[in-house]
Design an enzyme around this catalytic site. Structure first.
Site, short mmCIF file in Angstrom:
data_model
loop_
_atom_site.label_atom_id
_atom_site.label_comp_id
_atom_site.label_asym_id
_atom_site.label_seq_id
_atom_site.Cartn_x
_atom_site.Cartn_y
_atom_site.Cartn_z
N HIS A 8 -40.35 23.20 -18.13
CA HIS A 8 -39.66 22.30 -19.05
C HIS A 8 -39.29 20.98 -18.36
O HIS A 8 -38.56 20.98 -17.37
CB HIS A 8 -38.38 23.03 -19.52
CG HIS A 8 -37.61 22.32 -20.57
ND1 HIS A 8 -36.30 21.94 -20.39
CD2 HIS A 8 -37.94 21.93 -21.83
CE1 HIS A 8 -35.85 21.37 -21.48
NE2 HIS A 8 -36.82 21.35 -22.38
N GLU A 35 -44.01 20.96 -19.99
CA GLU A 35 -43.54 20.34 -21.25
C GLU A 35 -43.03 18.95 -20.93
O GLU A 35 -42.49 18.72 -19.84
CB GLU A 35 -42.41 21.19 -21.83
CG GLU A 35 -41.88 20.74 -23.18
CD GLU A 35 -40.59 19.93 -23.15
OE1 GLU A 35 -40.05 19.64 -24.23
OE2 GLU A 35 -40.12 19.56 -22.03
N ASP A 37 -41.31 15.10 -22.96
CA ASP A 37 -40.84 14.38 -24.16
C ASP A 37 -41.38 12.96 -24.08
O ASP A 37 -41.46 12.39 -22.99
CB ASP A 37 -39.31 14.31 -24.17
CG ASP A 37 -38.71 15.68 -24.04
OD1 ASP A 37 -38.65 16.40 -25.04
OD2 ASP A 37 -38.31 16.06 -22.91
N HIS A 50 -36.72 12.06 -21.75
CA HIS A 50 -36.03 12.94 -22.70
C HIS A 50 -34.93 12.23 -23.48
O HIS A 50 -34.93 12.21 -24.71
CB HIS A 50 -35.44 14.16 -21.99
CG HIS A 50 -34.67 15.03 -22.95
ND1 HIS A 50 -33.31 14.90 -23.14
CD2 HIS A 50 -35.09 15.97 -23.82
CE1 HIS A 50 -32.93 15.76 -24.07
NE2 HIS A 50 -33.97 16.42 -24.50
N GLU A 107 -43.65 16.71 -26.64
CA GLU A 107 -42.68 16.63 -27.73
C GLU A 107 -42.48 15.18 -28.11
O GLU A 107 -41.99 14.38 -27.30
CB GLU A 107 -41.34 17.27 -27.33
CG GLU A 107 -40.35 17.22 -28.48
CD GLU A 107 -38.99 17.80 -28.17
OE1 GLU A 107 -38.81 18.46 -27.12
OE2 GLU A 107 -38.08 17.55 -28.98
#
Ligand code: G3P
Ligand code: CA
Length: 242
Positions: A8, A35, A37, A50, A107
Site C-alpha cells: 500500500h 498500490e 494514488d 495520497h 487509485e
C-alpha cells in the site's frame, strides 16, 4: 488460496510512502504488486500522491491541485538523508515495466468531486505507456463513475470498486452501480459485514491490513488480495499458514 499481497503506497512501513524508494522496495518483494494514488496538479500533471495537501508527507505546504508540478517536484517527500521527488504516474509506469510479473493498483483520487479529469489523465498516461490492456494494471476507485469510465474506455483493465462505511447512508442495500471486476471494502467494514464477500460474485480486495490477526482473517474468509503497509509481515504471516 492465500490472498495476494499488495504493498500500500509502496513498502510504506519501511520507506516514505508513495516514493520511488517505497515502490521499488515493494516491487522487489515476492508479492503481487503495489498500490498508488494519483492526483492532478494545477497544470494538469498526474502525480503519485495520497493526500490533498502536501503538508504531512513533504517539507512543503499547500494543496496539490493548486500547485504547479514544477513547484511540487521541488519538494522533498523522502528524508533528509535520502531526498525523494514526488513521482509522476508516467515514471511509476516506467518503473513497473522493469518488473513485468508485478501489478500496480492505481487509485484515481476523488474523481466525483473534481470531475472526470483525473480519470481522463490516467487513461492518457496508460495509453501513452502502451498499457491500456496491460494485465499488470488495475484501476481502483471509490467512484462508480470512475469504474464505469474505465470499463467503457479500457475494458481490458481490471477495475475494483472501493466501498466506504459511510456509503451505507446513501446506499443501505449496497446496490452495485457499476460493473467492476472486483470490490474493495475497508478492513473494518468487511469485518462488520462479511456478507459483502461474494455478494456480487467477484473477487474482494481489502485495505489496509496491517496486523497478522487480520491478515489471517482475510485468508480464512476467501479474500483475493490485501493492501498492506507491511508486505514483509504479510509474507511471513502467510508463510506460517502453508
Ligand atoms: O487501496 C485502497 C485504499 O488505499 C483506500 O484508502 O485513503 O489509503 O487511499 P486510502
Ligand atoms: Ca489509496
Amino acid at each position: 488460496m492465500l490472498p495476494k499481497i499488495v504493498a500500500h503506497r509502496g513498502f510504506s512501513a519501511m520507506y516514505p510512502e508513495s516514493t520511488h524508494l517505497a515502490f521499488e522496495a515493494g516491487l522487489k518483494l515476492p508479492i503481487h504488486g503495489v498500490e498508488c494514488d494519483v492526483r492532478l496538479t494545477r497544470d494538469g500533471r498526474l502525480v503519485v500522491f495520497h493526500d490533498g495537501l502536501v503538508d504531512r508527507t513533504t517539507d512543503g505546504m499547500g494543496r496539490v491541485s493548486t500547485m504547479d508540478s514544477c513547484d511540487l517536484r521541488e519538494l522533498n517527500c523522502g528524508t533528509d538523508e535520502c531526498p525523494q521527488q514526488v513521482m509522476l504516474l508516467e515514471e511509476l509506469l516506467e518503473l513497473l515495466q522493469d518488473y513485468p510479473d508485478k501489478h500496480l493498483y492505481i487509485e484515481t483520487k476523488h474523481p466525483t468531486r473534481y470531475g472526470p479529469e483525473v480519470d481522463e489523465a490516467t487513461f492518457r498516461a496508460l495509453a501513452y505507456a502502451g498499457m491500456l490492456d496491460s494485465e499488470q494494471v488495475a484501476i481502483i476507485s471509490f467512484s462508480h463513475k470512475a469504474v464505469r469510465y474505465f470499463t467503457r474506455m479500457a475494458p481490458d483493465l481490471l477495475t475494483f470498486y472501493l466501498f466506504r462505511v459511510r456509503e451505507a447512508k446513501w446506499n443501505p442495500k449496497s446496490v452495485m452501480l457499476s460493473s467492476p471486476y472486483g470490490i474493495g471494502p475497508g478492513l473494518t467494514h468487511v469485518r462488520q459485514r462479511p456478507e459483502l464477500i461474494g455478494k456480487y460474485g467477484c473477487p474482494t480486495y481489502v485495505w489496509t491490513v496491517n496486523e497478522p490477526k487480520d491478515m489471517r482473517w482475510c485468508a480464512e474468509h476467501g479474500i483475493a488480495a490485501i493492501a498492506t503497509d507491511h508486505p514483509q509481515l504479510a509474507l511471513q504471516t502467510y508463510a506460517g499458514l502453508l
